[in-house]
Design a protein around this motif. Sequence first.
Motif, mmCIF file in Angstrom:
data_model
loop_
_atom_site.group_PDB
_atom_site.id
_atom_site.type_symbol
_atom_site.label_atom_id
_atom_site.label_comp_id
_atom_site.label_asym_id
_atom_site.label_seq_id
_atom_site.Cartn_x
_atom_site.Cartn_y
_atom_site.Cartn_z
ATOM 1 N N ASP A 25 4.704 -6.900 5.703
ATOM 2 C CA ASP A 25 3.433 -7.615 5.681
ATOM 3 C C ASP A 25 3.305 -8.826 4.756
ATOM 4 O O ASP A 25 4.214 -9.191 4.033
ATOM 5 N N TYR A 26 2.090 -9.386 4.819
ATOM 6 C CA TYR A 26 1.813 -10.681 4.202
ATOM 7 C C TYR A 26 1.779 -10.635 2.685
ATOM 8 O O TYR A 26 1.689 -11.674 2.049
ATOM 9 N N HIS A 27 1.860 -9.444 2.112
ATOM 10 C CA HIS A 27 1.910 -9.362 0.650
ATOM 11 C C HIS A 27 3.266 -9.812 0.130
ATOM 12 O O HIS A 27 3.398 -10.167 -1.033
ATOM 13 N N ASN A 78 -5.315 -11.691 -0.056
ATOM 14 C CA ASN A 78 -6.508 -11.329 0.707
ATOM 15 C C ASN A 78 -7.623 -12.367 0.753
ATOM 16 O O ASN A 78 -8.501 -12.289 1.613
ATOM 17 N N TRP A 130 -4.943 -13.626 4.296
ATOM 18 C CA TRP A 130 -5.675 -12.809 5.294
ATOM 19 C C TRP A 130 -6.627 -13.675 6.138
ATOM 20 O O TRP A 130 -6.502 -13.706 7.368
ATOM 21 N N ARG A 156 0.838 -1.198 0.000
ATOM 22 C CA ARG A 156 0.000 0.000 0.000
ATOM 23 C C ARG A 156 0.872 1.246 0.000
ATOM 24 O O ARG A 156 1.796 1.383 0.803
ATOM 25 N N TYR A 171 -2.881 -9.714 -5.107
ATOM 26 C CA TYR A 171 -3.450 -8.913 -4.023
ATOM 27 C C TYR A 171 -4.805 -9.454 -3.559
ATOM 28 O O TYR A 171 -4.962 -9.846 -2.399
ATOM 29 N N ALA A 187 -6.729 4.160 4.213
ATOM 30 C CA ALA A 187 -7.040 3.664 5.559
ATOM 31 C C ALA A 187 -6.230 2.395 5.774
ATOM 32 O O ALA A 187 -6.597 1.330 5.303
ATOM 33 N N SER A 188 -5.102 2.540 6.437
ATOM 34 C CA SER A 188 -4.231 1.381 6.635
ATOM 35 C C SER A 188 -3.367 1.616 7.859
ATOM 36 O O SER A 188 -2.668 2.629 7.965
ATOM 37 N N HIS A 234 2.445 -7.687 9.801
ATOM 38 C CA HIS A 234 1.508 -6.836 10.552
ATOM 39 C C HIS A 234 0.267 -7.562 11.048
ATOM 40 O O HIS A 234 -0.532 -6.981 11.766
ATOM 41 N N ILE A 235 0.073 -8.775 10.598
ATOM 42 C CA ILE A 235 -1.145 -9.496 11.004
ATOM 43 C C ILE A 235 -0.723 -10.680 11.877
ATOM 44 O O ILE A 235 0.466 -10.963 11.998
ATOM 45 N N SER A 267 -13.301 -1.549 1.605
ATOM 46 C CA SER A 267 -11.987 -2.181 1.479
ATOM 47 C C SER A 267 -12.119 -3.471 0.680
ATOM 48 O O SER A 267 -13.099 -4.199 0.845
ATOM 49 N N ARG A 268 -11.149 -3.741 -0.202
ATOM 50 C CA ARG A 268 -11.055 -5.012 -0.946
ATOM 51 C C ARG A 268 -12.420 -5.422 -1.517
ATOM 52 O O ARG A 268 -12.848 -6.575 -1.393
HETATM 53 C C1 G6P Z 1 -3.990 -4.260 7.305
HETATM 54 C C2 G6P Z 1 -2.778 -4.858 6.669
HETATM 55 C C3 G6P Z 1 -2.043 -3.833 5.865
HETATM 56 C C4 G6P Z 1 -2.960 -3.191 4.889
HETATM 57 C C5 G6P Z 1 -4.133 -2.617 5.604
HETATM 58 C C6 G6P Z 1 -5.131 -2.017 4.623
HETATM 59 O O1 G6P Z 1 -3.611 -3.347 8.278
HETATM 60 O O2 G6P Z 1 -1.935 -5.395 7.636
HETATM 61 O O3 G6P Z 1 -1.003 -4.392 5.168
HETATM 62 O O4 G6P Z 1 -2.309 -2.174 4.173
HETATM 63 O O5 G6P Z 1 -4.756 -3.634 6.326
HETATM 64 O O6 G6P Z 1 -5.496 -2.953 3.681
HETATM 65 P P1 G6P Z 1 -5.311 -2.724 2.141
HETATM 66 O O7 G6P Z 1 -5.617 -4.035 1.551
HETATM 67 O O8 G6P Z 1 -6.291 -1.657 1.785
HETATM 68 O O9 G6P Z 1 -3.935 -2.272 1.917
#
Ligand code: G6P
Length: 751
Positions: free
Chosen positions: A403-405, A353, A357, A267, A348, A286-287, A427-428, A576-577
């Motif tokens: 992060d997980y990406h 996700n 996720w 992101r 992604y 928003a992250s 981060h998760i 989101s997503r």
């Molecule tokens: C969580 C994840 C972040 C991500 C954020 C927002 O906090 O740990 O890596 O950036 O969500 O999600 P998005 O898919 O919009 O980046």
Amino acid sequence: MKSATPSVLIWLALLSVLVVGAWFAVTHTTRQWSERDIDLRTELAVSSARRALLSALHGQDTQDLQLLLGDLITDERIMAAAVCDAEGKALAASASYPPVFSCPSLLARVRSAVLSGNKPWRENVPLKQTTVYLAAIPLLEQGELRGFVVLVHDLSFVSRRERSAQLFLLLAFVVLALGSATITLVSSRLLWQAWNKSLRRIAKGETQEVDKRPEFQPLLQDLRDLLDRLAQEEQAEQHGGIWNPQRLKLTLRRHLHGERIIVLANREPYIHQHDAEGGIGVVHPASGLVSALEPVMRACSGVWVAHGAGDADRQTVDAQDHVRVPPGEESYLLRRLWLSEEQERGYYYGFANEGLWPLCHVAHARPTFRTEDWQQYQQVNQKFADAVCQEASSEDPVILVQDYHFALAPRMLRARLPRATIITFWHIPWPNVEQISICPWHRELVEGLLGSSILGFHTQQHCNNFMEAADHFIESRLDREDFAVIRHGQRTLVRAYPISVEWPHHHASEAPPAAQCRAELLAQLQLPPDTLLGIGIDRLDYTKGIEERFRAVERLLEREAALIGRFVFLQIASPSRTQIERYQQVNRDVEELAARINARFGREGWQPILLRRRHTEPADVFRLYRAAQLCYVSSLHDGMNLVAKEYVAAHDDELGVLVLSQFTGASRELREALIVNPYDIEAASGALAQALLMPAEEQTARMRAMRRAISEANVYRWAGRMLIDASRLRRREQLIELLTDQHDYPLARSA
Ligand code: G6P
């Protein structure tokens, strides 16, 4: 090994000097011995024939003399012989006698030799290509010279003797030189290996198995002292007061020589979007990841590599796909990468996700793993890793992988930049072994992450889970004392670094005081000024427990009828997503639920739940936090949850109550919040009631304690601790590298 070379060279030079000396001594002595040998033989031969020679001289019997000479030259070393009388007349000579040594030419020398003590005359004389030893032995009778015998000696045997003595000497030298060099090299090599092993063990903290030999001890002690000093410095860094941007910057400069940081995160912190008027605006996503990392980048500068997801992103970058951010401040670079629709869908939406996720969160959403998604995930990880390598300006950059990406990127980066310091932060949550093994590529994920120097999680539990996974799935060694995984000689430290928010928050000085924020908001919402306001701010995600939150509000109103018409819960939910079905589903469910509750309790001019499904900019979010008397974070599972910390950071009035899910990482730090199980609707609604009825003094006491905790454990400390650990690791690795064989004179350099 190379450290032994100079001493070997000196030793060889000394040996050479010795050999040259010995060479001369041996040559000289061999010649002296040989000449003495000849003299003795000559005298012996002549004296045994003396009588016969004299009588043959008297009788001038040349035939006898010839026979006698024949006897004399039977000695293999006598080449030729002649007999001359006292007047220098040749009486007899062997066939091979060289005419150049005529009797008259020798007579004078023989006479003077007789005068100086009846000695034979002798001399080395050149003959053709060689040298012969010529001896003239006087034949005396009653002191009178009667004649003399001339003997010509072959000296070639002397040269032969000299040559064999020299050859022997040379051989002895070679054997001695080779032998001593080999012994020196082997012993120094063994010694060096033993030192090396001990030094490396100490550097790695394995103090038990070091060499106990007394000669090593002073050096080992020095190394121990050095490492202790490093550890103390690190401790002082970690416990020495409040962290702020300046301290972080200093830490980076001091410990990592001010290298610019490269952040790799999917992101981007600033998204350029076309607005309704046809212009280009900047959106702050928003992250939690972005809100934590952005202040760190502003403090440290460097480059942030991310997916360019905005519809005006391409228009705002330069030829290298760079744009300076934050707009107006421009303290670091954003490098954007472009993904095709197919890549974005697979990497992604798909693998990250729909797969990772839900896999990592206990939120009852079934993960979906598709081979096509996995392939895209691999390709996109490689694409980002390549971009990071392009951005690296040295062979040992500091890279923060987020992060997980990007589970695979650390290993890819390590392959291209073996000396890089790679700090990966997940981060998760990291689930337990049974759960992670659901992913068909769980081994690859663990291996990919082990390309990192440091792997960070929010909580110790996630670290433990990861260590278990490494233990179960791959060939590796676990160092449980240092919390590290060692694989193919590479060490990955696994550490808990609870993420946090900036302190003081940069909106704190800009936003109006809490009372004003509340008054303005209530006026905007057309609500009476004494309305009690609760807030929830989240991405519209099924892990956030928004439905459970609404049910708790519903139950609250059932229990506390006095709150009907007085209490409003404002829910800001950023879409989101949205391409993922599960997210569309939660969107519908949340909307329906809010509508049902509002229909049940709502009345003219008042609804208990205000659901705003739109993106809200951070400055406005900050005002909302300030305005609310209550914030409910009801995540079903969350690595940390920064909404909780931001709410506390916004309340410099030291009022307001945080109701916090026990399934967030934040609940381990914010102990003064009202901690709830969001599934337990009864208990959660009780906590909401408690919050709304809480006396101001209690609110202040709780809020003050939480603010103190966050002010200390702020995001600069989060980044600072990782950088300090990274620098410690880097220094330790450099030390170990210095101690390996590829470097010259390692001890001299490390000293
Ligand atoms: C969580 C994840 C972040 C991500 C954020 C927002 O906090 O740990 O890596 O950036 O969500 O999600 P998005 O898919 O919009 O980046």
